[in-house]
Design a protein around this motif. Structure first.
Motif, PDB file in Angstrom:
ATOM      1  N   LEU A 210       0.836  -1.190   0.000  1.00 41.92           N
ATOM      2  CA  LEU A 210       0.000   0.000   0.000  1.00 41.92           C
ATOM      3  C   LEU A 210       0.874   1.244   0.000  1.00 41.92           C
ATOM      4  O   LEU A 210       1.864   1.327   0.731  1.00 41.92           O
ATOM      5  CB  LEU A 210      -0.907  -0.007   1.237  1.00 41.92           C
ATOM      6  CG  LEU A 210      -2.027   1.029   1.290  1.00 41.92           C
ATOM      7  CD1 LEU A 210      -3.061   0.739   0.217  1.00 41.92           C
ATOM      8  CD2 LEU A 210      -2.682   1.020   2.664  1.00 41.92           C
ATOM      9  N   THR A 211       0.496   2.202  -0.850  1.00 37.00           N
ATOM     10  CA  THR A 211       1.132   3.519  -0.885  1.00 37.00           C
ATOM     11  C   THR A 211       0.052   4.566  -0.711  1.00 37.00           C
ATOM     12  O   THR A 211      -0.945   4.562  -1.443  1.00 37.00           O
ATOM     13  CB  THR A 211       1.873   3.745  -2.210  1.00 37.00           C
ATOM     14  OG1 THR A 211       2.892   2.755  -2.363  1.00 37.00           O
ATOM     15  CG2 THR A 211       2.507   5.126  -2.242  1.00 37.00           C
ATOM     16  N   VAL A 212       0.237   5.450   0.254  1.00 37.87           N
ATOM     17  CA  VAL A 212      -0.745   6.494   0.553  1.00 37.87           C
ATOM     18  C   VAL A 212      -0.105   7.844   0.274  1.00 37.87           C
ATOM     19  O   VAL A 212       0.953   8.169   0.833  1.00 37.87           O
ATOM     20  CB  VAL A 212      -1.216   6.420   2.020  1.00 37.87           C
ATOM     21  CG1 VAL A 212      -2.210   7.542   2.309  1.00 37.87           C
ATOM     22  CG2 VAL A 212      -1.846   5.066   2.318  1.00 37.87           C
ATOM     23  N   LEU A 213      -0.733   8.620  -0.595  1.00 37.11           N
ATOM     24  CA  LEU A 213      -0.340   9.998  -0.852  1.00 37.11           C
ATOM     25  C   LEU A 213      -1.400  10.886  -0.215  1.00 37.11           C
ATOM     26  O   LEU A 213      -2.509  11.027  -0.737  1.00 37.11           O
ATOM     27  CB  LEU A 213      -0.227  10.263  -2.354  1.00 37.11           C
ATOM     28  CG  LEU A 213       0.041  11.717  -2.767  1.00 37.11           C
ATOM     29  CD1 LEU A 213       1.305  12.254  -2.105  1.00 37.11           C
ATOM     30  CD2 LEU A 213       0.131  11.846  -4.275  1.00 37.11           C
ATOM     31  N   ASP A 214      -1.088  11.433   0.939  1.00 34.33           N
ATOM     32  CA  ASP A 214      -2.048  12.201   1.721  1.00 34.33           C
ATOM     33  C   ASP A 214      -1.872  13.686   1.421  1.00 34.33           C
ATOM     34  O   ASP A 214      -0.947  14.333   1.900  1.00 34.33           O
ATOM     35  CB  ASP A 214      -1.848  11.916   3.210  1.00 34.33           C
ATOM     36  CG  ASP A 214      -2.924  12.557   4.071  1.00 34.33           C
ATOM     37  OD1 ASP A 214      -3.831  13.190   3.504  1.00 34.33           O
ATOM     38  OD2 ASP A 214      -2.854  12.422   5.313  1.00 34.33           O
ATOM     39  N   LEU A 215      -2.786  14.208   0.622  1.00 36.10           N
ATOM     40  CA  LEU A 215      -2.785  15.634   0.297  1.00 36.10           C
ATOM     41  C   LEU A 215      -3.783  16.407   1.143  1.00 36.10           C
ATOM     42  O   LEU A 215      -3.963  17.610   0.933  1.00 36.10           O
ATOM     43  CB  LEU A 215      -3.123  15.830  -1.188  1.00 36.10           C
ATOM     44  CG  LEU A 215      -2.227  15.091  -2.196  1.00 36.10           C
ATOM     45  CD1 LEU A 215      -2.700  15.365  -3.617  1.00 36.10           C
ATOM     46  CD2 LEU A 215      -0.779  15.489  -2.023  1.00 36.10           C
ATOM     47  N   SER A 216      -4.454  15.714   2.084  1.00 36.40           N
ATOM     48  CA  SER A 216      -5.490  16.364   2.879  1.00 36.40           C
ATOM     49  C   SER A 216      -4.939  17.197   4.023  1.00 36.40           C
ATOM     50  O   SER A 216      -5.675  17.998   4.601  1.00 36.40           O
ATOM     51  CB  SER A 216      -6.432  15.307   3.452  1.00 36.40           C
ATOM     52  OG  SER A 216      -5.750  14.492   4.397  1.00 36.40           O
ATOM     53  N   GLU A 217      -3.665  16.986   4.387  1.00 34.17           N
ATOM     54  CA  GLU A 217      -3.022  17.666   5.512  1.00 34.17           C
ATOM     55  C   GLU A 217      -3.745  17.384   6.825  1.00 34.17           C
ATOM     56  O   GLU A 217      -3.745  18.209   7.746  1.00 34.17           O
ATOM     57  CB  GLU A 217      -2.961  19.180   5.267  1.00 34.17           C
ATOM     58  CG  GLU A 217      -2.226  19.552   3.983  1.00 34.17           C
ATOM     59  CD  GLU A 217      -2.224  21.052   3.732  1.00 34.17           C
ATOM     60  OE1 GLU A 217      -2.731  21.786   4.605  1.00 34.17           O
ATOM     61  OE2 GLU A 217      -1.730  21.482   2.682  1.00 34.17           O
ATOM     62  N   GLY A 218      -4.382  16.201   6.922  1.00 40.93           N
ATOM     63  CA  GLY A 218      -5.153  15.875   8.113  1.00 40.93           C
ATOM     64  C   GLY A 218      -4.716  14.623   8.830  1.00 40.93           C
ATOM     65  O   GLY A 218      -5.404  14.172   9.739  1.00 40.93           O
TER      66      GLY A 218
END
Length: 645
Positions: A210-218
């Motif tokens: 799994l790769t997670v790109l978190d752009l939510s800043e949350g």
């Protein structure tokens, strides 16, 4: 056939789990049937005759016999008077005897009539008591039959009640790995955290990456990181831009691909740029990279662009070793000195101003141990525009890496989650979708709002669409039209109650790159993993599992609603409406993405349709076993072929 027992159900690698569906296969039978009870007047079988009845009969008989009794008394007095007159010699005895016989006979007849009346009264009272006894016996028989029927109804109710109490209440909502992508529209940060924790945990515990790109800043993947660590993995977490020097993503790309990545990064601030503009920037970057040679860094590219745009003193870059004198001379002759020279200078200046945010990329890259979970996040304290640049670079670099990778033997073996994908340009999303489809990599995109760019791509291709809470009225209207307002969905009261208590999301990511660098590659002790137990121990959702379990036993109610815009604006935090296409038609299901529901005793990893078929088949088998064999009559006579011959 699916296993209906939750303790026996296993994660299926060919299913992507998105939540839990609350369904009661066996409805609540309600209160038990009331037991029939005898009337109060029937409780004493030896009850004496009714005194009121006897009094009424006596009164009626007395009224009827009153003239007879008066006449009898008169006759008795007359007989006494005649006897006195006869004794005194007033009248002769012959007349006295005749008078005595006549008066006494009449008195005797009257007494007999009175006695007959009393006997009639006793007879009527006895008859009435006999009728009452017969009625009581009939009522007793009816009461006995009613109690027998009640016993049968109670046994049937008890069976239905036991089946209702033992049944599963939460079923997995999953989509097959045949789909290419899952689009999640709407939702809050806690809702995304629940969904990504559940989806990511089931993929990791079924052996995937799994790769997670978190752009939510949350920090929505924080629980997932803790869960993966407890499950035996060492997740790698980059917090950009702090960890940008140690991010080696894209370091192995060829110059042509690297130029394309940088051209898309520059286009972040220019939403309406055409393909012609991208190709122009790409051409400038390709020529610059040809001069710099392979393995050029971002800092060298920006130095060359400054020289091309005639910005600053190139001797500073020469002194720091970013470019050489020969490279500086070649850069000065890349483009002619004509009318277009001003256009090249302006574009080179724009490229340098955008790419300088990536100058430290990979400058301190180290060898990191393998990890099945990788999270790239943006620091909320950094600039909004800088985070968009970093996010675009990571997404575009991932796209080129996927394009150069061979297709996986198993779909969704590697899954990419992009949280806040509406912050990326449409062409960046298109290229990422195509790369994931050709490499058979699972892709999950979450959007906070349905912008025109998102609407064009929502559900496009072979994709499943999931809708969470949509606060904007226009977004809710578009979502209701996409799902269809004719669908009636069932919402569990537990989802509303628990979702309100987890309305906030706290915490930040902690970079693990320094720790991974210090620890290096090492072997971890293999230990048996328990997904439900790990969720309870390592996630915020699981830490409330005890309270939720107690609430789940009490709140076994639900309500139905139509998919209307105002209903979508009021969805609980963890509710998600999942729509996907199957061979039998389009499915619309309402799920709860709360990962702690897996810890409930009445939760199964099987889907409702599979479990229902298994339960119905099992009930049919039980009914067939309970039914007596059919009476086929006596066997047919055996034919004697010799006699026929």
């Amino acid at each position: 056939m699916a296993d209906v027992h939750p303790e026996h159900a296993q994660l299926q690698a060919d299913r992507i789990y998105l939540g839990w569906q609350y369904v009661l296969l066996h409805p609540d039978p309600g209160p038990p049937p009331k037991r029939p009870s005898p009337a109060e007047e029937d409780t004493d079988p030896r009850r004496p005759p009714d005194p009121e009845l006897i009094r009424r009969e006596r009164m009626q008989e007395d009224l009827l016999n009153r003239p007879v009794k008066i006449f009898r008394t008169f006759m008795a007095v007359l007989a006494v008077l005649i006897l006195v007159l006869g004794v005194t010699g007033t009248i002769g005895w012959s007349f006295a005897i005749i008078g005595l016989v006549a008066a006494g006979g009449v008195a005797i007849i009257c007494s007999y009539a009175v006695m007959q009346g009393d006997r009639a009264v006793r007879y009527r009272v006895h008859e009435q008591q006999a009728r009452d006894d017969r009625l009581r016996e009939e009522r007793d028989k009816e009461l006995f039959r009613a109690q027998e029927e009640h016993a049968e109804r109670y046994r049937a109710w008890q069976e239905v009640k036991d089946r209702h109490d033992r049944q599963l209440t939460w079923y997995a909502v999953a989509v097959p790995d045949e789909i290419d992508r899952i689009d999640v529209a709407g939702g809050t940060l806690p809702g995304w955290s629940a969904l990504i924790t559940l989806l990511g945990a089931t993929r990791l515990y079924s052996g995937g990456h799994l790769t997670v790109l978190d752009l939510s800043e949350g920090a929505i993947a924080k629980d997932l990181i803790e869960l993966a660590r407890r499950g035996g993995d060492d997740p790698l977490v980059w917090v950009l831009p702090v960890d940008l020097p140690k991010l080696d993503l894209g370091a192995t790309l060829k110059p042509e691909a690297f130029a394309d990545v940088l051209a898309h990064v520059v286009s972040v601030s220019e939403e309406h740029r055409s393909t012609r503009d991208l190709s122009f920037d790409n051409a400038i970057l390709e020529r610059v990279l040809e001069v710099l040679g392979e393995n050029a860094t971002i800092a060298q590219v920006t130095a060359a662009l400054r020289a091309l745009a005639q910005v600053g003193d190139p001797r500073d870059d020469l002194r720091f070793g970013l470019i050489t004198a020969s490279q500086l001379e070649r850069i000065g002759t890349l483009f002619g000195r004509g009318v277009s020279d001003r256009v090249v200078i302006e574009r080179a200046w724009a490229l340098e101003s955008q790419l300088r945010k990536l100058e430290t990329l990979g400058t301190e890259a180290v060898r990191l141990p393998p990890a099945r979970l990788r999270v790239v996040s943006m620091d909320r304290q950094a600039g909004v525009f800088g985070n968009r640049v970093l996010g675009t670079y990571v997404a575009t670099a991932l796209t080129h890496i996927l394009r150069q990778s061979p297709a996986s033997d198993r779909p969704w073996y590697h899954t990419i989650i992009v949280a806040g994908a509406d912050k990326l340009r449409g062409d960046v999303l298109d290229r990422l979708m195509d790369a994931c489809e050709t490499s058979r990599t699972g892709l999950v995109l979450t959007y906070r709002s349905l912008t025109p760019t998102v609407r064009e791509r929502l559900g496009r291709g072979h994709a499943a669409v999931a809708f969470m809470r949509l606060g904007n009225a226009e977004d809710a209207r578009v979502a209701s039209e996409h799902v269809g307002t004719e669908h009636r969905l069932e919402l569990a009261q537990l989802t509303e109650t628990i979702g309100a208590s987890m309305a906030t999301l706290n915490g930040n990511y902690t970079s693990t790159i320094d720790q991974a660098e210090e620890e290096g590659e090492h072997e971890r002790e293999e230990s048996p993993t328990d997904l439900a137990g790990d969720i309870t121990e390592s996630t915020e959702w699981g830490r409330t599992a005890t309270k939720m379990g107690e609430t789940e036993r009490v709140l076994q109610r639900s309500r139905e609603f139509l998919v209307e815009p105002h209903r979508l604006q009021q969805l609980p935090t963890t509710s998600v409406i999942v729509t996907d296409a199957t061979a039998s038609g389009r499915r619309v299901r309402l799920a709860d993405a709360n990962p702690a529901i897996l810890t409930f005793p009445k939760t199964t990893l099987g889907e409702f349709e599979d479990v229902r078929e298994a339960v119905l088949a099992l009930e049919q088998t039980d009914r067939a076993a309970d039914e007596p064999p059919p009476n086929l009559g006596p066997p047919p006579p055996r034919l004697d072929w010799r006699k026929q011959r």
